[in-house]
Design a protein around this motif. Sequence first.
Motif, PDB file in Angstrom:
ATOM      1  N   VAL A 285      -7.616 -38.752  -1.431  1.00  0.00           N
ATOM      2  CA  VAL A 285      -6.847 -38.704  -2.671  1.00  0.00           C
ATOM      3  C   VAL A 285      -5.916 -39.433  -3.325  1.00  0.00           C
ATOM      4  N   GLY A 286      -6.447 -40.795  -3.609  1.00  0.00           N
ATOM      5  CA  GLY A 286      -5.682 -42.183  -3.726  1.00  0.00           C
ATOM      6  C   GLY A 286      -5.995 -43.112  -2.385  1.00  0.00           C
ATOM      7  N   SER A 287      -5.000 -43.151  -1.883  1.00  0.00           N
ATOM      8  CA  SER A 287      -4.813 -43.837  -0.704  1.00  0.00           C
ATOM      9  C   SER A 287      -4.165 -43.125   0.773  1.00  0.00           C
ATOM     10  N   GLU A 288      -4.283 -41.281  -0.176  1.00  0.00           N
ATOM     11  CA  GLU A 288      -3.665 -40.875   1.489  1.00  0.00           C
ATOM     12  C   GLU A 288      -5.276 -40.354   1.513  1.00  0.00           C
ATOM     13  N   VAL A 289      -5.076 -39.752   2.712  1.00  0.00           N
ATOM     14  CA  VAL A 289      -6.291 -39.085   3.570  1.00  0.00           C
ATOM     15  C   VAL A 289      -5.596 -37.470   4.124  1.00  0.00           C
ATOM     16  N   CYS A 290      -6.030 -36.791   3.083  1.00  0.00           N
ATOM     17  CA  CYS A 290      -5.689 -35.575   3.514  1.00  0.00           C
ATOM     18  C   CYS A 290      -6.728 -33.882   3.931  1.00  0.00           C
ATOM     19  N   LEU A 411       1.936 -36.386  -2.535  1.00  0.00           N
ATOM     20  CA  LEU A 411       1.665 -38.465  -2.506  1.00  0.00           C
ATOM     21  C   LEU A 411       2.710 -38.854  -2.864  1.00  0.00           C
ATOM     22  N   GLU A 412       3.788 -38.957  -2.170  1.00  0.00           N
ATOM     23  CA  GLU A 412       4.692 -39.526  -2.750  1.00  0.00           C
ATOM     24  C   GLU A 412       4.761 -41.505  -2.697  1.00  0.00           C
ATOM     25  N   GLY A 413       3.756 -41.589  -2.367  1.00  0.00           N
ATOM     26  CA  GLY A 413       2.822 -42.826  -2.715  1.00  0.00           C
ATOM     27  C   GLY A 413       2.487 -43.363  -3.868  1.00  0.00           C
ATOM     28  N   VAL A 414       2.279 -42.456  -4.785  1.00  0.00           N
ATOM     29  CA  VAL A 414       1.808 -42.464  -6.496  1.00  0.00           C
ATOM     30  C   VAL A 414       3.356 -42.444  -6.877  1.00  0.00           C
ATOM     31  N   THR A 415       3.734 -43.533  -7.806  1.00  0.00           N
ATOM     32  CA  THR A 415       4.991 -43.477  -8.906  1.00  0.00           C
ATOM     33  C   THR A 415       4.866 -42.731  -9.601  1.00  0.00           C
ATOM     34  N   ASN A 416       3.701 -42.744 -10.631  1.00  0.00           N
ATOM     35  CA  ASN A 416       3.847 -42.050 -11.449  1.00  0.00           C
ATOM     36  C   ASN A 416       3.622 -40.397 -11.865  1.00  0.00           C
ATOM     37  N   GLN A 417       4.727 -40.014 -12.465  1.00  0.00           N
ATOM     38  CA  GLN A 417       4.906 -38.975 -12.294  1.00  0.00           C
ATOM     39  C   GLN A 417       3.559 -37.907 -12.391  1.00  0.00           C
ATOM     40  N   ARG A 421       0.939 -34.810 -10.215  1.00  0.00           N
ATOM     41  CA  ARG A 421       0.556 -34.449 -10.640  1.00  0.00           C
ATOM     42  C   ARG A 421      -0.983 -34.070 -10.858  1.00  0.00           C
ATOM     43  N   ARG A 422      -1.625 -34.836 -12.288  1.00  0.00           N
ATOM     44  CA  ARG A 422      -3.015 -34.391 -12.274  1.00  0.00           C
ATOM     45  C   ARG A 422      -3.852 -34.913 -10.805  1.00  0.00           C
ATOM     46  N   LEU A 423      -3.802 -35.864  -9.716  1.00  0.00           N
ATOM     47  CA  LEU A 423      -4.279 -35.998  -9.267  1.00  0.00           C
ATOM     48  C   LEU A 423      -4.006 -34.550  -8.386  1.00  0.00           C
ATOM     49  N   LEU A 424      -2.903 -33.825  -7.639  1.00  0.00           N
ATOM     50  CA  LEU A 424      -2.017 -32.431  -7.071  1.00  0.00           C
ATOM     51  C   LEU A 424      -3.165 -31.284  -7.123  1.00  0.00           C
ATOM     52  N   SER A 425      -3.197 -31.339  -8.768  1.00  0.00           N
ATOM     53  CA  SER A 425      -3.830 -30.709  -9.412  1.00  0.00           C
ATOM     54  C   SER A 425      -5.083 -30.510  -9.127  1.00  0.00           C
TER      55      SER A 425
END
Length: 943
Positions: A285-290, A411-417, A421-425
């Motif tokens: 997810v973005g630059s983060e591996v979950c 996703l604390e590395g994503v600054t645009n709230q 939210r869309r990425l987490l969804s």
Amino acid sequence: MAICNGCGISVKRSGLLPHLRLSGDLRCQRELQKHRAGDGELSSDSDMESVNSSAILSDSAVNSRLAKSVNAIPSISIPSVFGPALARDEPKQNFSMQVDVVGDFFGDYQDYSLSEFGTEEAHEGLDLDDSKHGLEPNRPTSLQTSSDQPDDEIPVHDDIMQEKAACLRGGYEEKLKNQPFVVKFTRGNPGAVVSRGGHDENTRYSSAVGNSDNPYAPFASKMEWDIARWAKLWGPSSTAFTELMGIQGVVESLGISFKNTTELNKVIDKELPGRPAFQRHEVMVGSEVCDVYFQDVIACVKALFGDPNFTPYLMFAPEKQYTDDTKEVRMYHDMHTGRWWWSTQEELETQKPGTTIIPIIISTDKTQLTLFRNKSAYPLYLTIGNIPKEIRRKPSFRGYVLLAYLPTTRLEGVTNQAQCRRLLSNLYHACMRKVLQPLEEAGVSGMSVTSGDSLVRRGHPLFASFIGDYPEQVLTTGCFTGECPGCPVHRDELGDYPPDGPPGFRDLDAILKALDSFDSDPAGFLQTCARAGIKPLVKPFWKNLPYAHIYRSITPDILHQLYQGVINHLIGWITEACEHDQMCCILLGLVIDVQLPDGISNVRLVHSVRALLDFLYLAQYPLIKLYGTTDNFNTKYTERLHIDLAKDAYAATNFKDEFTQMTTWLERKEKILRHDQYVQWRLNGSPPPPEPQEWLPPGLELDRTLSMAKHPSVRAVPIDRLEHVYGAQFFRTALRQFVALSNEPHLTSAQLERKLWDIRLPFLTLPIWHKIKYLYPDPLTHAPSTADSIHSRPAKKDKRGRPVPGRFDTALINDGTGEDTGIQGYCIARIRVVFSLPERSIPLMFNDDVDVPKHLAYVEWYTAFPDTPDPDHLLYKVSPMKYQDGGRICSIIPLANIRRSTHLLPKFGSVAPQAWTSSTILDLCDHFFVNTFTDRHFYRIFI
């Protein structure tokens, strides 16, 4: 017309003072104080008279109308054995007010008469909306009752509304107690058996562990198995167990083969069969591996379907159940009685005859694992609707399985709230899609499923229901926060249904079409989804699930949406209106006599509290006439699973790479539990699978069994001690009365009074019980569980010498004519002594033909129930029955006449005396209300 000097509103002159009394504006309240002090002007004496007649009743006036006399003395000096017989000798005591049933259940305010607020003319131009002040809800600006009649003669409701109110509870609850009239699904052959597997589940398991004569295999002995079971279910940490086994001589003395935790784990991992292991997948997810951990959903479904404990109770086909053979009133209580299963079965039978639908129910809710390291887990649970709700909602029956641990990243590395939210969804839906993807093929084509009795069917696992709190519902459906997850109504219009009825569910076809536009028009995807009323979800997990309608699958959540939603809002509202120290009272008892700021009437507050509490309890009925029940879709059950399947698992790790350790720990625990089930089967003689049992509706859960301990709490107590320590002041007289009426039941009052002094009591020391228990059978094991208890014990001292007050509970007493539901034939009494008569004394007191009950109770009576409850809060008022000298009126009754415990709400009045405590309130307070909200059982019987 007149102008209010406070807020400046223009009202009719006759309505000025009613406006000041009702207004929540502080300026109006200051004007009202001036009028009361004589500083303000009134238009005329007639105005003053109209104001006085329309003013809200003061506390003293209300008390004078509602209070019952407690000075009425029976025509005989000693009451009869049973309470209602005593009540027949007293003057009949009635309330002068009518019962407002419709106002509480239907949201009507027609029960308020204009005589309480002023004439109809006085309300023209009057602003009755105090909601802006935060103390009262919106209410109608016009009241439809005429003020020409006295209060006691105002017809509160017409016959039609009374009939509707009766049907809501008392009318149809009687029908719900009967066995339903069942209509089977006859199109095709649902639930058809394809073949017999030859071996049931326990036999297959026996083959997997080696078919040994040893029932504990692969463990060498009962000792070895018991230690392994204790170590994995109840024992200490792995390190502590290894150190215990390392003590010189322990392993040799116990005669076990494993010497430490590692060796025990090898036995469990390699030699005990179980479900496929958890899989671990990485999601970028973005630059983060979950990481997402999950089990094979098909294997989990087959394991639940094939569990031997569930075999006699599984449901394979839908039914329609009615209260009687007229088929006018349909009953809903479990998934197989609902509309979804029936309609889906009809559709599947046209394509796949003989289908066995397996309704998939999933639940998810993020939970905190620890307060110290801010660790959280996102468990996903699964169960199937073939298992009755009475079984699957009990965690100890293991009707739910942990299907997955979803990622908990922020996703604390994503600054645009908004982007975050869309990425987490989309991360949530991507993981859910991966976990549930096998259902897409199996739901259409079917799969072989074997129940615990070796019968093979073609099962179609279909996503049926989602259980979650509101944030999870929003996340799952893709709707916006503040909106209804199921219907398309705007957030500002929720609850305001159009004249033609509720709006129905969201348009799934239009939403799926909008979601498909991501591939054809990615640039306009956001706008297309916005027009459809959903968030831009990329491939939601439910999109390709067969026969799935996500907006129909969302269920009301009792825990979060009723208790933590509606009731929390109610409590916050009351807290704002009242002082905090009053919150110690039970909710409805709190507001009965509460004084609101500035003299505002609390009638609407009482009505609102009662209506919301009724809604809360009715929503949890296990059986209902319309639509369906909510008691089986409750995150309270999965909240309990958090402890077993998340928090305990986390506590067993070393807090490094914890989810890998948690899933391994859960796999081993599941294997131990399954092996324990197998061992019990072997020890019971390897019986064949039980025959299918008829699973009746849960009904009103009214049947409970009285249970008494075999041995008394105190073996021999003299009567003098009962009188002084237990507070049974008239025990000797009550016992004489019981003996006299048992020997000669037809004695008149005068004959009984003369007879009492002829009865000689032998010297008695009585065995005393301090606790009465009521049991109900477990739906699966039929083992009895405690449902209710009544205490009657004197004061004592604890181990440290500190005084412990006595406890003598109140109870609901049946005079022998009381039914399962309703107050007819019942009254309230306080249980002072529970005892038995010594067998050697019975021939000295009773005739030979008298059958003396084994257990008796000495009780203090309360007044009989009035004909109608209080018109505002619908609670019945009772008071202690006393003689002229203040002594309590008492009797001895058979213990079997006690139905259950009862909670009484004291009538506090404007100020509660400081001397009132939980241990003194029953002795000091003179007026009580019977609390119908003690529990759901009492709510159902007290109609």
